[in-house]
Write a protein that holds these residues in place. Structure first.
Motif, PDB file in Angstrom:
ATOM      1  N   GLU A 172       0.833  -1.195   0.000  1.00 42.69           N
ATOM      2  CA  GLU A 172       0.000   0.000   0.000  1.00 42.69           C
ATOM      3  C   GLU A 172       0.873   1.252   0.000  1.00 42.69           C
ATOM      4  O   GLU A 172       1.859   1.338   0.738  1.00 42.69           O
ATOM      5  CB  GLU A 172      -0.919   0.010   1.221  1.00 42.69           C
ATOM      6  N   ILE A 173       0.480   2.209  -0.838  1.00 42.71           N
ATOM      7  CA  ILE A 173       1.196   3.476  -0.933  1.00 42.71           C
ATOM      8  C   ILE A 173       0.254   4.581  -0.460  1.00 42.71           C
ATOM      9  O   ILE A 173      -0.814   4.794  -1.037  1.00 42.71           O
ATOM     10  CB  ILE A 173       1.655   3.767  -2.376  1.00 42.71           C
ATOM     11  N   HIS A 174       0.647   5.261   0.587  1.00 44.01           N
ATOM     12  CA  HIS A 174      -0.166   6.318   1.172  1.00 44.01           C
ATOM     13  C   HIS A 174       0.220   7.675   0.581  1.00 44.01           C
ATOM     14  O   HIS A 174       1.401   8.001   0.484  1.00 44.01           O
ATOM     15  CB  HIS A 174       0.015   6.343   2.692  1.00 44.01           C
ATOM     16  N   ARG A 175      -0.762   8.423   0.162  1.00 46.79           N
ATOM     17  CA  ARG A 175      -0.573   9.762  -0.399  1.00 46.79           C
ATOM     18  C   ARG A 175       0.470   9.752  -1.522  1.00 46.79           C
ATOM     19  O   ARG A 175       1.500  10.430  -1.454  1.00 46.79           O
ATOM     20  CB  ARG A 175      -0.172  10.745   0.695  1.00 46.79           C
ATOM     21  N   PRO A 176       0.213   8.983  -2.576  1.00 45.51           N
ATOM     22  CA  PRO A 176       1.200   8.880  -3.663  1.00 45.51           C
ATOM     23  C   PRO A 176       1.472  10.202  -4.372  1.00 45.51           C
ATOM     24  O   PRO A 176       2.537  10.357  -4.985  1.00 45.51           O
ATOM     25  CB  PRO A 176       0.562   7.860  -4.610  1.00 45.51           C
ATOM     26  N   ASP A 177       0.526  11.145  -4.308  1.00 48.79           N
ATOM     27  CA  ASP A 177       0.715  12.431  -4.987  1.00 48.79           C
ATOM     28  C   ASP A 177       1.490  13.445  -4.151  1.00 48.79           C
ATOM     29  O   ASP A 177       1.724  14.573  -4.611  1.00 48.79           O
ATOM     30  CB  ASP A 177      -0.644  13.033  -5.363  1.00 48.79           C
ATOM     31  N   LYS A 178       1.896  13.057  -2.961  1.00 47.20           N
ATOM     32  CA  LYS A 178       2.628  13.983  -2.100  1.00 47.20           C
ATOM     33  C   LYS A 178       3.964  14.345  -2.749  1.00 47.20           C
ATOM     34  O   LYS A 178       4.741  13.478  -3.159  1.00 47.20           O
ATOM     35  CB  LYS A 178       2.885  13.359  -0.731  1.00 47.20           C
ATOM     36  N   VAL A 179       4.244  15.630  -2.825  1.00 47.44           N
ATOM     37  CA  VAL A 179       5.487  16.099  -3.438  1.00 47.44           C
ATOM     38  C   VAL A 179       6.630  15.942  -2.435  1.00 47.44           C
ATOM     39  O   VAL A 179       6.594  16.500  -1.338  1.00 47.44           O
ATOM     40  CB  VAL A 179       5.364  17.566  -3.882  1.00 47.44           C
ATOM     41  N   LEU A 180       7.626  15.179  -2.828  1.00 48.11           N
ATOM     42  CA  LEU A 180       8.817  14.994  -1.995  1.00 48.11           C
ATOM     43  C   LEU A 180       9.991  15.837  -2.477  1.00 48.11           C
ATOM     44  O   LEU A 180      10.837  16.249  -1.682  1.00 48.11           O
ATOM     45  CB  LEU A 180       9.220  13.515  -1.975  1.00 48.11           C
ATOM     46  N   TYR A 207       9.136  15.835  -8.225  1.00 47.95           N
ATOM     47  CA  TYR A 207       8.907  14.398  -8.088  1.00 47.95           C
ATOM     48  C   TYR A 207       8.055  14.122  -6.852  1.00 47.95           C
ATOM     49  O   TYR A 207       8.263  14.725  -5.791  1.00 47.95           O
ATOM     50  CB  TYR A 207      10.223  13.630  -7.986  1.00 47.95           C
ATOM     51  N   THR A 208       7.124  13.199  -7.012  1.00 53.35           N
ATOM     52  CA  THR A 208       6.207  12.824  -5.937  1.00 53.35           C
ATOM     53  C   THR A 208       6.618  11.487  -5.324  1.00 53.35           C
ATOM     54  O   THR A 208       7.542  10.814  -5.799  1.00 53.35           O
ATOM     55  CB  THR A 208       4.778  12.693  -6.481  1.00 53.35           C
ATOM     56  N   LYS A 209       5.872  11.096  -4.299  1.00 54.97           N
ATOM     57  CA  LYS A 209       6.116   9.783  -3.702  1.00 54.97           C
ATOM     58  C   LYS A 209       5.885   8.677  -4.729  1.00 54.97           C
ATOM     59  O   LYS A 209       6.621   7.675  -4.754  1.00 54.97           O
ATOM     60  CB  LYS A 209       5.226   9.563  -2.481  1.00 54.97           C
ATOM     61  N   ALA A 210       4.886   8.842  -5.579  1.00 50.48           N
ATOM     62  CA  ALA A 210       4.646   7.844  -6.625  1.00 50.48           C
ATOM     63  C   ALA A 210       5.856   7.706  -7.543  1.00 50.48           C
ATOM     64  O   ALA A 210       6.199   6.594  -7.973  1.00 50.48           O
ATOM     65  CB  ALA A 210       3.403   8.218  -7.433  1.00 50.48           C
ATOM     66  N   ASP A 211       6.518   8.814  -7.843  1.00 49.63           N
ATOM     67  CA  ASP A 211       7.724   8.767  -8.669  1.00 49.63           C
ATOM     68  C   ASP A 211       8.845   8.018  -7.949  1.00 49.63           C
ATOM     69  O   ASP A 211       9.590   7.241  -8.565  1.00 49.63           O
ATOM     70  CB  ASP A 211       8.190  10.181  -9.009  1.00 49.63           C
ATOM     71  N   LEU A 212       8.973   8.266  -6.653  1.00 51.05           N
ATOM     72  CA  LEU A 212       9.998   7.580  -5.864  1.00 51.05           C
ATOM     73  C   LEU A 212       9.738   6.078  -5.842  1.00 51.05           C
ATOM     74  O   LEU A 212      10.655   5.268  -6.030  1.00 51.05           O
ATOM     75  CB  LEU A 212      10.022   8.134  -4.440  1.00 51.05           C
ATOM     76  N   LEU A 229      20.521  -1.856   7.706  1.00 51.74           N
ATOM     77  CA  LEU A 229      20.317  -0.556   7.070  1.00 51.74           C
ATOM     78  C   LEU A 229      19.956   0.511   8.089  1.00 51.74           C
ATOM     79  O   LEU A 229      19.381   0.225   9.144  1.00 51.74           O
ATOM     80  CB  LEU A 229      19.189  -0.641   6.038  1.00 51.74           C
ATOM     81  N   MET A 230      20.272   1.744   7.731  1.00 48.54           N
ATOM     82  CA  MET A 230      19.748   2.917   8.413  1.00 48.54           C
ATOM     83  C   MET A 230      18.991   3.720   7.360  1.00 48.54           C
ATOM     84  O   MET A 230      19.492   3.934   6.253  1.00 48.54           O
ATOM     85  CB  MET A 230      20.864   3.749   9.038  1.00 48.54           C
ATOM     86  N   LEU A 231      17.785   4.143   7.697  1.00 52.10           N
ATOM     87  CA  LEU A 231      16.896   4.795   6.743  1.00 52.10           C
ATOM     88  C   LEU A 231      16.846   6.296   6.990  1.00 52.10           C
ATOM     89  O   LEU A 231      16.629   6.738   8.123  1.00 52.10           O
ATOM     90  CB  LEU A 231      15.485   4.211   6.848  1.00 52.10           C
ATOM     91  N   GLU A 232      17.033   7.057   5.933  1.00 47.75           N
ATOM     92  CA  GLU A 232      16.937   8.514   6.006  1.00 47.75           C
ATOM     93  C   GLU A 232      15.566   8.931   5.489  1.00 47.75           C
ATOM     94  O   GLU A 232      15.288   8.844   4.295  1.00 47.75           O
ATOM     95  CB  GLU A 232      18.040   9.156   5.165  1.00 47.75           C
ATOM     96  N   ARG A 233      14.714   9.383   6.408  1.00 46.79           N
ATOM     97  CA  ARG A 233      13.318   9.629   6.068  1.00 46.79           C
ATOM     98  C   ARG A 233      12.995  11.124   6.063  1.00 46.79           C
ATOM     99  O   ARG A 233      13.438  11.874   6.937  1.00 46.79           O
ATOM    100  CB  ARG A 233      12.403   8.880   7.039  1.00 46.79           C
ATOM    101  N   HIS A 234      12.208  11.512   5.068  1.00 47.95           N
ATOM    102  CA  HIS A 234      11.793  12.906   4.878  1.00 47.95           C
ATOM    103  C   HIS A 234      10.271  12.929   4.706  1.00 47.95           C
ATOM    104  O   HIS A 234       9.771  13.025   3.581  1.00 47.95           O
ATOM    105  CB  HIS A 234      12.483  13.499   3.654  1.00 47.95           C
ATOM    106  N   PRO A 235       9.521  12.838   5.788  1.00 49.51           N
ATOM    107  CA  PRO A 235       8.060  12.704   5.687  1.00 49.51           C
ATOM    108  C   PRO A 235       7.382  13.829   4.917  1.00 49.51           C
ATOM    109  O   PRO A 235       6.344  13.608   4.285  1.00 49.51           O
ATOM    110  CB  PRO A 235       7.606  12.684   7.149  1.00 49.51           C
ATOM    111  N   ASN A 236       7.947  15.032   4.974  1.00 52.72           N
ATOM    112  CA  ASN A 236       7.357  16.176   4.285  1.00 52.72           C
ATOM    113  C   ASN A 236       8.214  16.648   3.115  1.00 52.72           C
ATOM    114  O   ASN A 236       8.134  17.811   2.709  1.00 52.72           O
ATOM    115  CB  ASN A 236       7.129  17.319   5.275  1.00 52.72           C
ATOM    116  N   GLY A 237       9.016  15.750   2.581  1.00 49.32           N
ATOM    117  CA  GLY A 237       9.849  16.103   1.445  1.00 49.32           C
ATOM    118  C   GLY A 237      11.171  16.714   1.859  1.00 49.32           C
ATOM    119  O   GLY A 237      11.458  16.906   3.043  1.00 49.32           O
ATOM    120  N   ASP A 275       7.384   4.180   0.493  1.00 45.59           N
ATOM    121  CA  ASP A 275       6.097   4.644   1.015  1.00 45.59           C
ATOM    122  C   ASP A 275       6.276   5.400   2.328  1.00 45.59           C
ATOM    123  O   ASP A 275       5.524   6.339   2.620  1.00 45.59           O
ATOM    124  CB  ASP A 275       5.156   3.459   1.229  1.00 45.59           C
ATOM    125  N   GLN A 276       7.275   5.009   3.109  1.00 43.11           N
ATOM    126  CA  GLN A 276       7.566   5.674   4.376  1.00 43.11           C
ATOM    127  C   GLN A 276       8.421   6.931   4.190  1.00 43.11           C
ATOM    128  O   GLN A 276       8.947   7.477   5.156  1.00 43.11           O
ATOM    129  CB  GLN A 276       8.281   4.700   5.315  1.00 43.11           C
TER     130      GLN A 276
END
Length: 306
Positions: A12-20, A30-35, A55-63, A110-111
């Motif tokens: 599941e992909i949440h908010r695929p249109d979110k601009v990152l 580029y959006t989450k869907a592009d990623l 792994l260590m994950l580098e997360r950018h919830p709001n782009g 997705d995260q």
């Protein structure tokens, strides 16, 4: 919310249109869907570099323009099919995620995990952490000028040749290059780190006006920094084909040594729009079976150091 097929699983992909990656001034958006689409397509080339590695994950919830955080531990809400490995640390352990399949890679996207940072050692099937099978030297320039990076890569390639060590190149998607030496996994983190430090110190001593191993920026001046700190225990490096949190979504991409001669080469030469094309050339095709012991190289290095 939407769902995508990733291998044998549906993610599941949440908010695929979110601009990152916001666009503007000639830089694409580029959006989450592009990623997600990029990581699905690059997976066959990227997964061999991630397999069995914490792994260590580098997360950018709001782009990339918002706050970010680094995630080491698997989260409680992560799917139970994501592989986990418990790795010792001072005073306890860390439950790292491991990415062995496309579904896990897509879930990370997705995260809003833009960048995956990998250990330089693998874990066995029963969860035991091995010894490093990679040594990495990070060529970190003082400015965005790529020419000192290009020149230093050539110097380092020649020096590694003196030590009879094979090496591969990777753009970082940021400012510099990584020079990667495959190891046979017989040497511990401390031994690998010390060897890398001695190697870098020796090369910097040959070119003191151009290179430095000074960790403090104020002591480097305009010299390129030969960074070996990623070789220490519990340190990580950006994974091949991972996306970087910069405008335009640049990608860390393996390259061939002959590509150093390309005047268009920079650390951000490839993005999620064209990194797969470079991956299809398989620039590291001969790297996997060439891990070397450090013993002979250490003796050669000691002889050079006097």
């Amino acid at each position: 919310m939407t769902a995508v097929r990733a291998g044998r699983r549906t993610v599941e992909i949440h908010r695929p249109d979110k601009v990152l990656f916001p666009g503007g001034k000639g830089v694409p958006e580029y959006t989450k869907a592009d990623l997600v689409a990029y990581y699905r397509e690059i997976a066959p080339f990227m997964l061999p570099h991630l397999k069995d590695r914490p792994l260590m994950l580098e997360r950018h919830p709001n782009g990339i323009d918002g706050p970010m955080f680094m995630q080491k531990n698997v989260q409680d809400h992560d799917p139970d099919w994501i592989r986990r490995v418990e790795v010792p640390k001072e005073g306890g352990t860390v439950l790292h995620p491991v990415c062995d399949d496309t579904a896990t890679l897509v879930h990370f996207a997705d995260q809003a995990c833009l960048t995956l940072h990998r250990w330089l050692a693998r874990v066995s099937s029963d969860g035991v952490l091995g010894r490093p099978d990679r040594l990495v030297l990070d060529l970190d320039p003082a400015t965005d000028d790529f020419e000192p990076v290009r020149a230093t890569a050539r110097l380092l390639h020649g020096f590694l040749g003196e030590l009879a060590l094979p090496a591969a190149l990777m753009t970082t998607g940021s400012r510099g290059l990584h020079v990667v030496v495959p190891l046979d996994g017989r040497h511990g983190f401390d031994e690998v780190h010390t060897f890398a430090k001695d190697l870098a110190d020796t090369l910097a001593a040959r070119h003191p006006d151009r290179l430095t191993t000074e960790a403090r920026k104020k002591d480097r001046g305009d010299r390129l920094y030969l960074d070996v700190q990623r070789n220490a225990y519990a340190q990580t490096v950006v994974a091949p084909f991972t996306v970087r949190a910069r405008p335009g979504a640049p990608v860390a991409v393996p390259i061939g040594w002959e590509q150093l001669d390309d005047p268009q080469l920079t650390a951000r030469r490839w993005t999620i729009a064209d990194a797969v094309e470079q991956a299809r050339t398989k620039p590291w095709s001969g790297l996997s079976g060439r891990g070397r012991a450090l013993g002979p190289a250490r003796r050669r290095l000691d002889a050079l150091r006097g």
